[in-house]
Design a protein around this motif. Structure first.
Motif, PDB file in Angstrom:
ATOM      1  N   ASP A 115       0.851  -1.186   0.000  1.00 42.51           N
ATOM      2  CA  ASP A 115       0.000   0.000   0.000  1.00 42.51           C
ATOM      3  C   ASP A 115       0.886   1.236   0.000  1.00 42.51           C
ATOM      4  O   ASP A 115       1.964   1.248   0.624  1.00 42.51           O
ATOM      5  CB  ASP A 115      -0.899   0.030   1.238  1.00 42.51           C
ATOM      6  CG  ASP A 115      -2.029  -0.987   1.175  1.00 42.51           C
ATOM      7  OD1 ASP A 115      -2.308  -1.469   0.054  1.00 42.51           O
ATOM      8  OD2 ASP A 115      -2.625  -1.295   2.222  1.00 42.51           O
ATOM      9  N   HIS A 175      -3.843   7.443   2.252  1.00 40.97           N
ATOM     10  CA  HIS A 175      -3.712   6.284   1.378  1.00 40.97           C
ATOM     11  C   HIS A 175      -3.921   6.711  -0.064  1.00 40.97           C
ATOM     12  O   HIS A 175      -4.921   7.337  -0.411  1.00 40.97           O
ATOM     13  CB  HIS A 175      -4.738   5.210   1.770  1.00 40.97           C
ATOM     14  CG  HIS A 175      -4.612   3.953   0.970  1.00 40.97           C
ATOM     15  ND1 HIS A 175      -5.430   3.670  -0.098  1.00 40.97           N
ATOM     16  CD2 HIS A 175      -3.745   2.907   1.067  1.00 40.97           C
ATOM     17  CE1 HIS A 175      -5.081   2.496  -0.619  1.00 40.97           C
ATOM     18  NE2 HIS A 175      -4.065   2.018   0.081  1.00 40.97           N
ATOM     19  N   SER A 214      -3.461   1.088  -3.556  1.00 38.91           N
ATOM     20  CA  SER A 214      -3.443  -0.158  -2.793  1.00 38.91           C
ATOM     21  C   SER A 214      -2.415  -1.148  -3.327  1.00 38.91           C
ATOM     22  O   SER A 214      -2.039  -1.116  -4.517  1.00 38.91           O
ATOM     23  CB  SER A 214      -4.828  -0.819  -2.847  1.00 38.91           C
ATOM     24  OG  SER A 214      -5.803   0.010  -2.284  1.00 38.91           O
TER      25      SER A 214
END
Length: 351
Positions: free
Chosen positions: A17, A25, A28
């Motif tokens: 990730d 974030h 992924s």
């Protein structure tokens, strides 16, 4: 293996990730990297990522349909066609009795709004939907769509943006009073014919003001050919004499007209037209409105191919916030920053 983002290749796969410097974030683990994903990493100022190389043989070119949500076209096309037919009906009615029906305007234009809120890739939308058929009607639909987008980008409320979209949708309704022999003439207009064409602004104002309470909707029809430097028509207004919404409609009207194919004009490259608008912003068009339009349109070119004047072809992976027409390109496995390589210029954008 750890790789700097500028050394990534299409087909690399993330092993972990990925987070930016603020802990947000970004991508992924397992993401297969293409130009859009590499651009995202660059935009988040991520330097290194862990990847494995996945060999891709005969990777196909991105088609236009792959640049937009695959669920988008089947749902928007009927509403787009309905809007064109709706304007056709409004045009015919106005031609007969110089009136329009507000509910018919609502029925024709409003269904498009939900699609405009969902699909933000305006460039692909225009390329997919734009044809050389029914120019007058299609142009009005496009100007309505673009006026709605630009109004939201300028900070207008959703309600006001919808009304501004309707102003764009109706800006050329006055052409219903122009003889078809002049309106669709393939050759150069005589002075008398051009003078009659220019009257569509006053015809449109007279038609719209009978129906809509918001005066700026009628003024947009009257003033969308006025120019900031006083060089426009019908009154030669300049600067603050022009209604702000009319200035907004002027920008998207020119853009739609220049990218459209007509009997006397081939459609022009969308990137080229934005550069032309930029030039006009220093005299004829409002600079703030024009630059806002360009700033929000340019990111839509990310992932599309750029053909350089040198004959090289690259992929636009990142755009610049102020130097609109000098993005970051990927040519083969190399990243080229056009803000640094000043001798390189984009000639055309395609997909």
């Amino acid at each position: 293996m750890k790789v700097h983002v500028t050394d990534l290749k299409t087909g690399d796969r993330l092993l972990k990730d990925t987070f930016n410097g603020y802990g947000l974030h970004v991508l992924s683990k397992g993401t297969l990297l293409e130009n859009k994903e590499i651009s995202k990493l660059l935009q988040h100022q991520i330097d290194y990522v862990e990847v494995e190389s996945v060999p891709i043989v005969n990777l196909p070119d991105r088609t236009l349909e792959q640049t937009v949500n695959p669920k988008w076209l089947p749902s928007v096309q009927p509403d787009y066609d309905n809007a064109i037919q709706g304007f056709h009906n409004l045009f015919a009615k106005a031609s007969e009795d110089q009136t329009i029906n507000e509910q018919e305007v609502e029925d024709a234009f409003q269904p498009l709004i939900k699609h405009l809120n969902m699909e933000r890739d305006v460039v692909s939308m225009l390329l997919l939907l734009n044809t050389k058929d029914d120019y007058t009607y299609q142009h009005s639909v496009q100007v309505g769509m673009l006026a709605y987008y630009l109004a939201t980008w300028l900070g207008y409320s959703v309600k006001k943006s919808v009304q501004i979209g309707k102003a764009g949708f109706l800006h050329d309704i006055g052409k219903s009073q122009i003889p078809e022999t002049i309106l669709n003439k393939p050759g150069k207009l005589t002075k008398e014919e051009f003078d009659e064409i220019k009257n569509h602004t006053t015809y449109g104002y007279d038609i719209i003001k009978k129906t809509f309470d918001e005066r700026y909707i009628a003024l947009s029809a009257l003033e969308h050919h006025e120019r900031n430097d006083g060089s426009g028509y019908p009154k030669g207004l300049n600067g603050d004499q022009i209604e702000p919404v009319s200035k907004l409609i002027s920008v998207v009207d020119i853009y739609s007209a220049m990218i459209s194919e007509r009997v006397y004009q081939k459609k022009r490259d969308l990137f080229y037209v934005l550069k032309e608008l930029y030039k006009l912003s220093f005299r004829e068009l409002d600079p703030h409105i024009t630059h806002t339009f360009i700033k929000h349109m340019i990111p839509n070119f990310i992932g599309k191919k750029a053909f350089l004047e040198t004959g090289e072809t690259g992929i636009i992976v990142m755009t610049h916030p102020t130097e609109f027409f000098r993005p970051l390109l990927q040519i083969n496995h190399e990243f080229i920053d056009l803000t640094v390589e000043r001798h390189l210029k984009i000639k055309e954008i395609f997909v």
